[in-house]
Write an enzyme that holds these catalytic residues in place. Sequence first.
Site, mmCIF file in Angstrom:
data_model
loop_
_atom_site.group_PDB
_atom_site.id
_atom_site.type_symbol
_atom_site.label_atom_id
_atom_site.label_comp_id
_atom_site.label_asym_id
_atom_site.label_seq_id
_atom_site.Cartn_x
_atom_site.Cartn_y
_atom_site.Cartn_z
ATOM 1 N N GLU A 238 38.544 34.279 24.275
ATOM 2 C CA GLU A 238 38.088 35.395 25.104
ATOM 3 C C GLU A 238 38.572 36.694 24.490
ATOM 4 O OE1 GLU A 238 39.242 35.131 29.226
ATOM 5 O OE2 GLU A 238 39.019 32.941 29.264
ATOM 6 N N LYS B 162 34.416 37.266 41.479
ATOM 7 C CA LYS B 162 35.731 36.929 40.923
ATOM 8 C C LYS B 162 36.849 37.579 41.724
ATOM 9 C CE LYS B 162 36.728 36.566 36.643
ATOM 10 N NZ LYS B 162 37.005 36.883 35.224
ATOM 11 N N GLU C 181 37.960 43.164 37.015
ATOM 12 C CA GLU C 181 37.689 41.746 36.764
ATOM 13 C C GLU C 181 36.228 41.360 36.960
ATOM 14 O OE1 GLU C 181 39.106 38.822 35.688
ATOM 15 O OE2 GLU C 181 40.595 40.161 34.856
ATOM 16 N N GLU D 7 30.515 39.172 36.951
ATOM 17 C CA GLU D 7 30.730 38.141 37.969
ATOM 18 C C GLU D 7 31.302 38.803 39.223
ATOM 19 O OE1 GLU D 7 32.243 34.217 36.255
ATOM 20 O OE2 GLU D 7 32.813 35.656 34.695
#
Length: 478
Positions: free
Chosen positions: A261, A316, A324, A313
């Site tokens: 990542e 999250k 995030e 997303e």
Amino acid sequence: MSFCVILLLLCLPVAVAVTESAIGVNWGTVSFHRLKPSTVVDLLKDNKIRKVKLFDADPDALTALMGSGIEVMVGIPNEMLSPLSSSTAASDLWVRQNVSAYLLKAGADIRYIAVGNEPFLTSYSGQFQSYVVPALQNLQQSLAKANLAGYVKLVVPCNADAYESSLPSQGAFRPELTQIMTQLVEFLYSNGSPFVVNIYPFLSLYGSSDFPQDYAFFEGTSHSVMDGPNVYNNAFDGNFDTLVAALNKIGYGQMPIVIGEVGWPTDGAVSANLNAARTFNQGLINHVLSNNGTPLRPGASPLDIYLFSLLDEGAKSILPGNFERHWGIFSFDGQAKYPLNLGLGNRLLKNAKNVEYLPSRWCVANPSRDLSDVANHMKLACGLADCTTLNYGGSCNGIGVKGNISYAFNSYYQLRMQNEKTCDFDGLGMVTFLDPSVGECRFLVGVTDTSSSGCEPGLGSYKKWLIIGQLIMWFCIM
């Protein structure tokens, strides 16, 4: 002899495919508005992305990836490490259901299994530590039984906090991890697997007011780090070489490394914006594809790099920060956020095609009503939907009180699939057909969601399959 030559020729393409460096992406699915998996796979193909990393073994995603030619890394959540570490029956079942079932002719090209996700993270306080190596050993046996051990490799994505040092050349694994990391790396090396690490210069900048901003990027810095004869001009190289030094200390200095990542968010913090994300990601890609390497590994880039992430997303956890939910190079609906050349054949990102949106309508604050008693409604809306862009540093932070109310109302309304009753808010909300977006502050319209219910926000197939998988494995153990 001719038989041996034929075997050698057959093996050569596989060896090249395994060692070829590439830019891949992480495909996370913790979202209120999930695109159809087939739409996401088409997005990957249109952008010539040939490697994708999943955080579970979601059957919908794997089914969509079948026949795509895209190399896949499937994931095992940390919560499943315990049953997998204590039962070969559980590991046999997991491999059979989540790997063998998809590795068919024209199936999903599963190359890696990520066993846990940052299981040694400091904040876990050793919760998963003892399960990692036994789980690896059981899963390796299960792969061997299925005749897949030579094709599918086990890896353990580690956070960069697994190692530490004031200078890269002095890098070492945390003292309490030295023994288990030695065991882990020995296992990986003996089975032909790389070391997978997640590196986030953004988090270093976000977490420390003393961290020099220009050192986080690849555009040059006035804060270079001098380490003997070596000079570091960006945080990524410094972090990478700290790991190289740590591996060298336990006798594996030439261990192949994959970046599991790496990326930069576009919203939810002062340093998280479109320009910074584009600058970092493009600089990273250019740096890696140049094959200049790092001071401790000159002329050798990481084996592969998986950008974090493909899509935003919105469901999250925001415990680490509001950013995030905004790591995607594409927004939740597959639309490119900024120009980016992945070095894969396309000069710029291509948007997702055939996205099925809800109707073009929004829920906003009713201008004819007194909004002084709106606090509880705001709390309800933002408690369930995503309002992170309204906070300090967010793209919608400056739209005013009424704008904030409208944004919260609309986020909840779209989450509930535009159910008419969910825009009432005791008469304080109203539906409009005029897009209320302001500048960079985008009021979203949801996509038709076929993989999770709008009545159960956040409970997508990931959690459902995780629970089912755990129950099945515990049944096998018993």
